[in-house]
Design an enzyme around this catalytic site. Structure first.
Site, mmCIF file in Angstrom:
data_model
loop_
_atom_site.group_PDB
_atom_site.id
_atom_site.type_symbol
_atom_site.label_atom_id
_atom_site.label_comp_id
_atom_site.label_asym_id
_atom_site.label_seq_id
_atom_site.Cartn_x
_atom_site.Cartn_y
_atom_site.Cartn_z
ATOM 1 N N ARG A 232 0.858 -1.188 0.000
ATOM 2 C CA ARG A 232 0.000 0.000 0.000
ATOM 3 C C ARG A 232 0.893 1.236 0.000
ATOM 4 O O ARG A 232 1.900 1.277 0.704
ATOM 5 C CB ARG A 232 -0.920 0.041 1.228
ATOM 6 C CG ARG A 232 -2.124 -0.903 1.151
ATOM 7 C CD ARG A 232 -3.131 -0.508 0.045
ATOM 8 N NE ARG A 232 -4.235 -1.442 -0.058
ATOM 9 C CZ ARG A 232 -4.301 -2.501 -0.859
ATOM 10 N NH1 ARG A 232 -3.277 -2.780 -1.671
ATOM 11 N NH2 ARG A 232 -5.361 -3.263 -0.896
ATOM 12 N N GLU A 261 -2.445 7.406 -5.181
ATOM 13 C CA GLU A 261 -2.718 6.711 -6.444
ATOM 14 C C GLU A 261 -4.151 6.860 -6.939
ATOM 15 O O GLU A 261 -4.412 6.722 -8.130
ATOM 16 C CB GLU A 261 -2.369 5.219 -6.332
ATOM 17 C CG GLU A 261 -3.304 4.405 -5.457
ATOM 18 C CD GLU A 261 -2.913 2.921 -5.398
ATOM 19 O OE1 GLU A 261 -1.724 2.622 -5.200
ATOM 20 O OE2 GLU A 261 -3.811 2.077 -5.554
HETATM 21 P P1 NAI Z 1 -1.554 -11.148 5.026
HETATM 22 O O1 NAI Z 1 -2.595 -10.604 5.946
HETATM 23 O O2 NAI Z 1 -1.592 -12.580 4.632
HETATM 24 O O3 NAI Z 1 -0.108 -10.866 5.658
HETATM 25 C C1 NAI Z 1 0.290 -9.626 6.164
HETATM 26 C C2 NAI Z 1 1.465 -9.873 7.112
HETATM 27 O O4 NAI Z 1 1.967 -8.590 7.515
HETATM 28 C C3 NAI Z 1 1.063 -10.631 8.386
HETATM 29 O O5 NAI Z 1 1.957 -11.689 8.627
HETATM 30 C C4 NAI Z 1 1.184 -9.562 9.491
HETATM 31 O O6 NAI Z 1 1.556 -10.081 10.747
HETATM 32 C C5 NAI Z 1 2.264 -8.665 8.919
HETATM 33 N N1 NAI Z 1 2.303 -7.321 9.478
HETATM 34 C C6 NAI Z 1 1.295 -6.605 10.024
HETATM 35 N N2 NAI Z 1 1.752 -5.398 10.419
HETATM 36 C C7 NAI Z 1 3.076 -5.370 10.120
HETATM 37 C C8 NAI Z 1 4.102 -4.402 10.295
HETATM 38 N N3 NAI Z 1 3.858 -3.212 10.852
HETATM 39 N N4 NAI Z 1 5.347 -4.707 9.867
HETATM 40 C C9 NAI Z 1 5.623 -5.908 9.290
HETATM 41 N N5 NAI Z 1 4.695 -6.862 9.116
HETATM 42 C C10 NAI Z 1 3.433 -6.589 9.518
HETATM 43 O O7 NAI Z 1 -1.590 -10.204 3.749
HETATM 44 P P2 NAI Z 1 -1.090 -10.549 2.270
HETATM 45 O O8 NAI Z 1 -2.144 -11.271 1.522
HETATM 46 O O9 NAI Z 1 0.259 -11.115 2.344
HETATM 47 O O10 NAI Z 1 -1.026 -9.085 1.629
HETATM 48 C C11 NAI Z 1 -0.135 -8.091 2.096
HETATM 49 C C12 NAI Z 1 -0.555 -6.764 1.517
HETATM 50 O O11 NAI Z 1 -0.358 -6.770 0.111
HETATM 51 C C13 NAI Z 1 -2.066 -6.450 1.667
HETATM 52 O O12 NAI Z 1 -2.353 -5.884 2.916
HETATM 53 C C14 NAI Z 1 -2.303 -5.487 0.558
HETATM 54 O O13 NAI Z 1 -2.100 -4.179 1.062
HETATM 55 C C15 NAI Z 1 -1.206 -5.799 -0.463
HETATM 56 N N6 NAI Z 1 -1.738 -6.330 -1.725
HETATM 57 C C16 NAI Z 1 -1.356 -5.722 -2.888
HETATM 58 C C17 NAI Z 1 -1.808 -6.169 -4.103
HETATM 59 C C18 NAI Z 1 -1.358 -5.554 -5.391
HETATM 60 O O14 NAI Z 1 -2.008 -5.774 -6.435
HETATM 61 N N7 NAI Z 1 -0.272 -4.794 -5.425
HETATM 62 C C19 NAI Z 1 -2.769 -7.279 -4.173
HETATM 63 C C20 NAI Z 1 -3.053 -7.906 -2.909
HETATM 64 C C21 NAI Z 1 -2.573 -7.411 -1.727
#
Ligand code: NAI
Length: 328
Positions: A232, A261
């Site tokens: 993000r 964005e």
């Molecule tokens: P997820 O929920 O499976 O994993 C997120 C991880 O980040 C968790 O392990 C959590 O403990 C950790 N986390 C939380 N706060 C944190 C912090 N301050 N510092 C470090 N780690 C922290 O989410 P997923 O599916 O891996 O997605 C991650 C992000 O990717 C989403 O939140 C979304 O913003 C982004 N995304 C982007 C896309 C794109 O098209 N560019 C598409 C899908 C998701």
């Protein structure tokens, strides 16, 4: 159910129509905001994407219009005020994971492009320039990579980077036991940043992670390191990153997301003057690669997004357990 789909592009309509399980769909090209929330009158649900606005004001208007359900066709939900949704009695469902490999593979594409400069080579060759000057990269094999966030996408990234032979460390407030068993070392944020040639962000945008890459944390980066953000935009304080690139502290930047964005991404602005000076400055750097939030954009991911969105809608309509509900 009667569902108003916002921020519709041709591919959204194509996949949602193909996998529709019998709902009445109305497609709007605009992103949802307070100025156009009237469009939702008499709809049961709205289907939203990353740049639609579901803040307190919009949610209260949605409730007045009779909307009972927000179907996020994405994983992130930082654009939804969950407390306000609960107060309005509106349920919020999302697609928690859809092909995490799609985003991880895009992050890898950004790393490879920035490193080996294939974008520049492509243009050069088309102009008959076969010189290698300034195209030198570095081996990914043996490079140190810091994963910030090891959820679904971070894990997919870990598997790919391991295949490359990278030395991986991670920062996540909730370490993954399976990855630890596989040998992944979790460190503090500062330690992860200090050691890495490549830092890649895979965490959600929360109050804690807002602007986690800023003037202060950029000082921990190794000189010339690469930063990749496919998560993000607001995880990164963009003007601090511009200063770091200008000083040479940051060596490469790959962005698939950008804090401002919503006014730019997903639109063809090729005939217009870009009003956002910060992104215009970023575009001018030779060591910056920007893509328009396309990490998720594969056929497999689009199919899964559509299928899970309709299974969420069906579960709500049939009063079943809402496994993909998000609450504050
Ligand atoms: P997820 O929920 O499976 O994993 C997120 C991880 O980040 C968790 O392990 C959590 O403990 C950790 N986390 C939380 N706060 C944190 C912090 N301050 N510092 C470090 N780690 C922290 O989410 P997923 O599916 O891996 O997605 C991650 C992000 O990717 C989403 O939140 C979304 O913003 C982004 N995304 C982007 C896309 C794109 O098209 N560019 C598409 C899908 C998701």
């Amino acid at each position: 159910m009667k569902i108003a789909v916002f921020s519709t592009c041709s591919y959204d309509q194509e996949f949602l129509e193909r996998y529709n399980t019998g709902h009445e769909l109305f497609f709007f090209k605009q992103a949802l905001n307070f100025d156009n929330v009237l469009l939702t009158k008499a709809f049961d649900a709205v289907c939203l994407f990353v740049n639609d606005c579901a803040d307190e004001q919009v949610l209260s208007a949605l409730r007045e219009n009779g909307v009972k359900l927000v179907l996020m066709r994405c994983a992130g939900f930082n654009n939804v005020n969950l407390e306000a949704a609960e107060e309005s009695g509106i349920r919020v469902l999302r697609v928690p994971a859809y092909s995490p490999e799609a985003v991880a593979e895009h992050a890898i594409a950004m790393i490879m492009t920035l490193n080996r400069k294939t974008n520049k080579a492509y243009n050069r060759i088309r102009e008959g320039n076969f010189s290698l000057e300034s195209l030198m990269g570095f081996n990914l094999h043996g490079s140190k990579v810091a994963l910030l966030g090891t959820g679904n996408i971070g894990k997919a990234m870990y598997r790919i980077l391991k295949g490359f032979g990278c030395l991986i460390s991670a920062y996540d407030p909730y370490p993954d036991v399976e990855l630890q068993r596989d040998g992944l070392i979790y460190t503090s944020l500062a330690d992860a940043l200090t050691d890495a040639e490549i830092v890649t962000l895979h965490c959600p945008l929360t109050d804690q992670s807002f602007h986690m890459i800023n003037e202060q944390t950029l000082k921990y980066f190794k000189k010339g390191a690469m930063l990749i953000n496919t998560s993000r935009g607001a995880l990164v304080q963009t003007s601090d990153v511009v200063n770091s690139l200008k000083s040479g502290q940051l060596g490469y930047l790959g962005l698939d997301v950008y804090e401002q964005e919503s006014a730019l991404f997903f639109h063809d602005l090729s005939g217009e003057v870009i009003q956002d000076d910060l992104i215009a400055r970023l575009i001018s750097f030779p060591n910056v690669l920007i893509t328009s939030h396309q990490g998720f954009f594969t056929r497999e991911a689009m199919q899964q997004i559509a299928e899970i969105t309709f299974s969420n809608a069906d579960a709500f309509a049939n009063h079943e357990n809402l496994i993909n509900e998000i609450k504050s």
